[in-house]
Design a protein around this motif. Structure first.
Motif, PDB file in Angstrom:
ATOM      1  N   VAL A  54       0.872  -1.181   0.000  1.00 61.81           N
ATOM      2  CA  VAL A  54       0.000   0.000   0.000  1.00 61.81           C
ATOM      3  C   VAL A  54       0.905   1.226   0.000  1.00 61.81           C
ATOM      4  O   VAL A  54       1.739   1.408   0.894  1.00 61.81           O
ATOM      5  N   LEU A  55       0.730   2.070  -1.010  1.00 61.95           N
ATOM      6  CA  LEU A  55       1.645   3.183  -1.266  1.00 61.95           C
ATOM      7  C   LEU A  55       0.825   4.410  -1.631  1.00 61.95           C
ATOM      8  O   LEU A  55      -0.233   4.285  -2.259  1.00 61.95           O
ATOM      9  N   PRO A  56       1.262   5.621  -1.269  1.00 64.94           N
ATOM     10  CA  PRO A  56       0.554   6.807  -1.755  1.00 64.94           C
ATOM     11  C   PRO A  56       0.695   6.926  -3.268  1.00 64.94           C
ATOM     12  O   PRO A  56       1.696   6.490  -3.847  1.00 64.94           O
ATOM     13  N   GLY A  57      -0.301   7.518  -3.907  1.00 65.77           N
ATOM     14  CA  GLY A  57      -0.251   7.701  -5.348  1.00 65.77           C
ATOM     15  C   GLY A  57       0.904   8.591  -5.761  1.00 65.77           C
ATOM     16  O   GLY A  57       1.348   9.469  -5.015  1.00 65.77           O
ATOM     17  N   PHE A  58       1.400   8.372  -6.975  1.00 60.57           N
ATOM     18  CA  PHE A  58       2.499   9.174  -7.492  1.00 60.57           C
ATOM     19  C   PHE A  58       2.002  10.545  -7.941  1.00 60.57           C
ATOM     20  O   PHE A  58       0.834  10.712  -8.310  1.00 60.57           O
ATOM     21  N   VAL A  59       2.918  11.512  -7.924  1.00 64.04           N
ATOM     22  CA  VAL A  59       2.622  12.878  -8.372  1.00 64.04           C
ATOM     23  C   VAL A  59       3.596  13.221  -9.504  1.00 64.04           C
ATOM     24  O   VAL A  59       4.806  13.265  -9.296  1.00 64.04           O
ATOM     25  N   ASP A  60       3.070  13.445 -10.692  1.00 65.11           N
ATOM     26  CA  ASP A  60       3.853  13.830 -11.868  1.00 65.11           C
ATOM     27  C   ASP A  60       3.734  15.340 -12.031  1.00 65.11           C
ATOM     28  O   ASP A  60       2.637  15.855 -12.253  1.00 65.11           O
ATOM     29  N   THR A  61       4.854  16.052 -11.946  1.00 62.66           N
ATOM     30  CA  THR A  61       4.804  17.513 -11.885  1.00 62.66           C
ATOM     31  C   THR A  61       5.029  18.197 -13.235  1.00 62.66           C
ATOM     32  O   THR A  61       5.170  19.423 -13.274  1.00 62.66           O
ATOM     33  N   HIS A  62       4.995  17.420 -14.342  1.00 58.30           N
ATOM     34  CA  HIS A  62       5.247  18.061 -15.641  1.00 58.30           C
ATOM     35  C   HIS A  62       5.097  17.021 -16.756  1.00 58.30           C
ATOM     36  O   HIS A  62       5.957  16.169 -16.936  1.00 58.30           O
ATOM     37  N   ARG A  63       3.973  17.084 -17.476  1.00 55.78           N
ATOM     38  CA  ARG A  63       3.756  16.148 -18.589  1.00 55.78           C
ATOM     39  C   ARG A  63       3.017  16.876 -19.705  1.00 55.78           C
ATOM     40  O   ARG A  63       2.003  17.538 -19.475  1.00 55.78           O
ATOM     41  N   HIS A  64       3.524  16.739 -20.938  1.00 55.76           N
ATOM     42  CA  HIS A  64       2.878  17.317 -22.114  1.00 55.76           C
ATOM     43  C   HIS A  64       1.926  16.258 -22.684  1.00 55.76           C
ATOM     44  O   HIS A  64       2.221  15.582 -23.675  1.00 55.76           O
ATOM     45  N   THR A  65       0.774  16.151 -22.069  1.00 50.66           N
ATOM     46  CA  THR A  65      -0.118  15.024 -22.275  1.00 50.66           C
ATOM     47  C   THR A  65      -0.714  14.987 -23.678  1.00 50.66           C
ATOM     48  O   THR A  65      -1.024  13.910 -24.199  1.00 50.66           O
ATOM     49  N   TRP A  66      -0.846  16.134 -24.309  1.00 54.42           N
ATOM     50  CA  TRP A  66      -1.481  16.190 -25.630  1.00 54.42           C
ATOM     51  C   TRP A  66      -0.736  15.375 -26.679  1.00 54.42           C
ATOM     52  O   TRP A  66      -1.292  15.017 -27.717  1.00 54.42           O
ATOM     53  N   ASP A 347      -6.164  13.282   1.463  1.00 53.56           N
ATOM     54  CA  ASP A 347      -6.985  12.532   0.525  1.00 53.56           C
ATOM     55  C   ASP A 347      -6.483  11.092   0.439  1.00 53.56           C
ATOM     56  O   ASP A 347      -5.273  10.836   0.482  1.00 53.56           O
ATOM     57  N   ALA A 348      -7.408  10.172   0.307  1.00 50.24           N
ATOM     58  CA  ALA A 348      -7.046   8.758   0.189  1.00 50.24           C
ATOM     59  C   ALA A 348      -6.662   8.458  -1.257  1.00 50.24           C
ATOM     60  O   ALA A 348      -7.392   7.809  -2.008  1.00 50.24           O
ATOM     61  N   ASP A 349      -5.486   8.975  -1.667  1.00 45.77           N
ATOM     62  CA  ASP A 349      -4.915   8.717  -2.991  1.00 45.77           C
ATOM     63  C   ASP A 349      -3.909   7.595  -2.803  1.00 45.77           C
ATOM     64  O   ASP A 349      -2.762   7.826  -2.378  1.00 45.77           O
ATOM     65  N   LEU A 350      -4.329   6.383  -3.104  1.00 41.49           N
ATOM     66  CA  LEU A 350      -3.579   5.202  -2.683  1.00 41.49           C
ATOM     67  C   LEU A 350      -3.431   4.189  -3.810  1.00 41.49           C
ATOM     68  O   LEU A 350      -4.313   4.062  -4.677  1.00 41.49           O
ATOM     69  N   LEU A 351      -2.324   3.451  -3.757  1.00 39.26           N
ATOM     70  CA  LEU A 351      -2.064   2.376  -4.708  1.00 39.26           C
ATOM     71  C   LEU A 351      -1.928   1.058  -3.952  1.00 39.26           C
ATOM     72  O   LEU A 351      -1.398   1.024  -2.837  1.00 39.26           O
ATOM     73  N   LEU A 352      -2.387  -0.004  -4.570  1.00 39.35           N
ATOM     74  CA  LEU A 352      -2.070  -1.353  -4.124  1.00 39.35           C
ATOM     75  C   LEU A 352      -1.219  -1.996  -5.201  1.00 39.35           C
ATOM     76  O   LEU A 352      -1.660  -2.134  -6.352  1.00 39.35           O
ATOM     77  N   ASP A 380      -2.223  -3.003  -8.978  1.00 35.33           N
ATOM     78  CA  ASP A 380      -3.466  -3.773  -8.885  1.00 35.33           C
ATOM     79  C   ASP A 380      -4.670  -2.867  -8.712  1.00 35.33           C
ATOM     80  O   ASP A 380      -5.707  -3.055  -9.343  1.00 35.33           O
ATOM     81  N   SER A 381      -4.546  -1.862  -7.846  1.00 35.06           N
ATOM     82  CA  SER A 381      -5.676  -0.991  -7.514  1.00 35.06           C
ATOM     83  C   SER A 381      -5.208   0.445  -7.358  1.00 35.06           C
ATOM     84  O   SER A 381      -4.081   0.693  -6.909  1.00 35.06           O
ATOM     85  N   VAL A 382      -6.080   1.372  -7.726  1.00 34.94           N
ATOM     86  CA  VAL A 382      -5.835   2.795  -7.551  1.00 34.94           C
ATOM     87  C   VAL A 382      -7.073   3.412  -6.918  1.00 34.94           C
ATOM     88  O   VAL A 382      -8.192   3.226  -7.417  1.00 34.94           O
ATOM     89  N   PHE A 383      -6.860   4.132  -5.821  1.00 30.66           N
ATOM     90  CA  PHE A 383      -7.933   4.877  -5.164  1.00 30.66           C
ATOM     91  C   PHE A 383      -7.586   6.362  -5.238  1.00 30.66           C
ATOM     92  O   PHE A 383      -6.468   6.766  -4.921  1.00 30.66           O
ATOM     93  N   GLY A 386     -10.375   8.241  -2.154  1.00 29.18           N
ATOM     94  CA  GLY A 386     -11.146   7.135  -1.615  1.00 29.18           C
ATOM     95  C   GLY A 386     -11.968   6.366  -2.613  1.00 29.18           C
ATOM     96  O   GLY A 386     -12.531   5.314  -2.271  1.00 29.18           O
ATOM     97  N   ARG A 387     -12.036   6.823  -3.843  1.00 28.62           N
ATOM     98  CA  ARG A 387     -12.849   6.142  -4.859  1.00 28.62           C
ATOM     99  C   ARG A 387     -11.967   5.231  -5.698  1.00 28.62           C
ATOM    100  O   ARG A 387     -10.940   5.652  -6.226  1.00 28.62           O
ATOM    101  N   ALA A 388     -12.382   3.980  -5.818  1.00 24.29           N
ATOM    102  CA  ALA A 388     -11.618   3.033  -6.618  1.00 24.29           C
ATOM    103  C   ALA A 388     -11.802   3.353  -8.094  1.00 24.29           C
ATOM    104  O   ALA A 388     -12.930   3.422  -8.592  1.00 24.29           O
ATOM    105  N   VAL A 389     -10.683   3.560  -8.795  1.00 27.72           N
ATOM    106  CA  VAL A 389     -10.740   3.775 -10.247  1.00 27.72           C
ATOM    107  C   VAL A 389     -10.045   2.642 -10.991  1.00 27.72           C
ATOM    108  O   VAL A 389     -10.131   2.556 -12.215  1.00 27.72           O
ATOM    109  N   LYS A 390      -9.377   1.777 -10.237  1.00 31.58           N
ATOM    110  CA  LYS A 390      -8.781   0.567 -10.805  1.00 31.58           C
ATOM    111  C   LYS A 390      -8.818  -0.509  -9.732  1.00 31.58           C
ATOM    112  O   LYS A 390      -8.471  -0.250  -8.576  1.00 31.58           O
TER     113      LYS A 390
END
Length: 429
Positions: A54-66, A347-352, A380-383, A386-390
């Motif tokens: 169980v790990l906190p979600g990652f934070v990406d501080t710069h992405r040219h997503t387009w 915030d419950a921004d969490l990874l399994l 496996d899982s991303v919250f 607190g909401r499961a999105v994966k």
């Protein structure tokens, strides 16, 4: 509204909580309500986290997503070829629909690999409609997204009306201003852009590195310092090759730095500056930059940064790079009170992560294992809040097949219009 992640190996990234070989995390109303070795019986939904990290979600501080549709096309490009190919040839052919699909699929990809907070450094802002399409996609995709509006790639045009228009539609915590900066425009324009951002309550981000060259015979950070433009609301992207005295200026002003290790090493910016920044007292963050040239996951970014830094001087360890990708990234985005660690109240921004996958089993040193052998397939899982999105290795919600088909149509149209090949044989002049 209450969920317990039960029995996982908790890597909290919070010194007060520490790592728990076996721990429970209680989520209540989207926030972390408790973290302990055993929370006992709870009136809550139970998520079995045995065999998971169980790990906190990652934070990406710069992405040219387009640029998502052109993944891998620039794997062999230099920085000048990237500028000529992506910005000179492809970007002018983008329509709002292309921007929308790139941002949507790119943000979905990021969350699929565990990036729960992402700063979208958007510099396909040739039209207001492109910007609106980018924002729409970010709002539809799961995850906390910050729209960093790079309004213009140079010049002295007045960006005020457009930035004010978008700011009226977005809360301050969901928007930043991507500066043209002193290497692409004048210091007067940079000062005016920062003044606009401050008036609108926006943090700013700016690209600075030696590959762009130093204008007017001096270094850009020093010029900004002389104008009083440096403070804790400013993130410098890359910062490769800036002199030691300018690194000290960033540290003294409380600025943050976003390091994109894969792109910086591959495109010739110089070695990623994790060690120099940390030695000066700056906690750097990590970012992907662009998926045309590099992979889109934080596991790879951490590993590249670590391998290069340890190859240079043997300094820094696995936990340093995990901090760069979580708590330090949250701080760079002004969200350190909300995310980046498994801390009560955040915030419950969490990874399994699947700790029984053969790639990392047995997990003897969780932080070291994540750094040395982690990959997106372990997620496996991303919250998010607190909401499961994966769950169970599968994203919940988006129709990926339909979106992927649309993205391919977008890519093919742009490539045909530009008259380029997609197999890696096209090298921009």
């Amino acid at each position: 509204m209450r969920t317990v992640l039960r029995g996982g190996t908790v890597v909290s990234m919070d010194p007060a909580v520490g790592d728990l070989p076996r721990g429970d995390v209680l989520i209540e109303d989207g926030r972390i309500a408790a973290v302990a070795g055993d929370l006992g019986a709870a009136d809550a939904e139970i998520v079995d986290a045995v065999g998971k990290i169980v790990l906190p979600g990652f934070v990406d501080t710069h992405r040219h997503t387009w640029q998502t549709a052109f993944r891998g096309i620039g794997a062999d490009w230099t920085f000048e070829q990237y500028r000529a190919g992506m910005h000179g040839t492809l970007r002018p052919r983008y329509r709002p629909e292309d921007v929308y699909l790139g941002n949507l699929l790119g943000r979905i990809e990021a969350v699929n690999s565990g990036v729960t907070t992402m700063l979208d450094w958007f510099h396909c802002s040739d039209t207001a409609e492109n910007a609106d399409a980018a924002i729409e996609a970010l709002q539809e995709a799961p995850g906390h997204s910050i729209f960093c509006y790079g309004a213009g790639l140079g010049g002295e045009s007045d960006i005020g009306p457009e930035i004010r228009r978008v700011r009226a539609e977005l809360p301050g915590e969901q928007m930043m201003l991507g500066l043209r900066g002193p290497q692409l425009t004048t210091m007067d324009t940079t000062a005016a852009d920062i003044a606009l951002a401050r008036k609108l309550g926006l943090r700013v981000s700016v690209h600075v590195h030696a590959t762009l060259g130093w204008p007017e015979g001096h270094c850009p950070v020093d010029g900004m310092r002389e104008r009083g433009l440096l403070d804790e609301r400013t993130t410098f992207v890359h910062a490769n090759g800036i002199p030691d005295e300018e690194v000290a200026m960033l540290a003294d002003a409380g600025c943050s730095v976003s390091i994109s290790p894969d792109v910086e090493a591959k495109m010739g910016f110089g070695w990623p500056e994790t060690g120099r920044m940390l030695a000066a007292g700056i906690r750097p963050s990590l970012s992907i930059d662009d998926c045309a040239s590099a992979g889109g996951d934080m596991f790879a970014a951490m590993r590249t940064a670590c391998a290069i830094q340890r190859g240079l001087d043997g300094a820094l360890g696995a936990r340093d790079f995990l901090e760069f990708a979580t708590v330090d990234g949250a701080r760079a985005c002004g969200r350190e009170a909300r995310t980046g660690s498994i801390t009560v109240g955040k915030d419950a921004d969490l990874l399994l992560l699947d700790a029984e996958d053969p790639a990392i089993f047995p997990v003897n040193n969780p932080a070291g294992t994540i750094l040395a052998a982690g990959h997106p397939g372990l997620v496996d899982s991303v919250f998010i809040a607190g909401r499961a999105v994966k769950r169970g290795g599968r994203l919940l919600g988006p129709d990926l097949a339909a979106l992927s088909a649309r993205l391919l149509e977008s890519r093919d149209r742009i490539a045909a219009d530009a008259g380029i090949a997609l197999d890696g044989s096209w090298m921009p002049a």
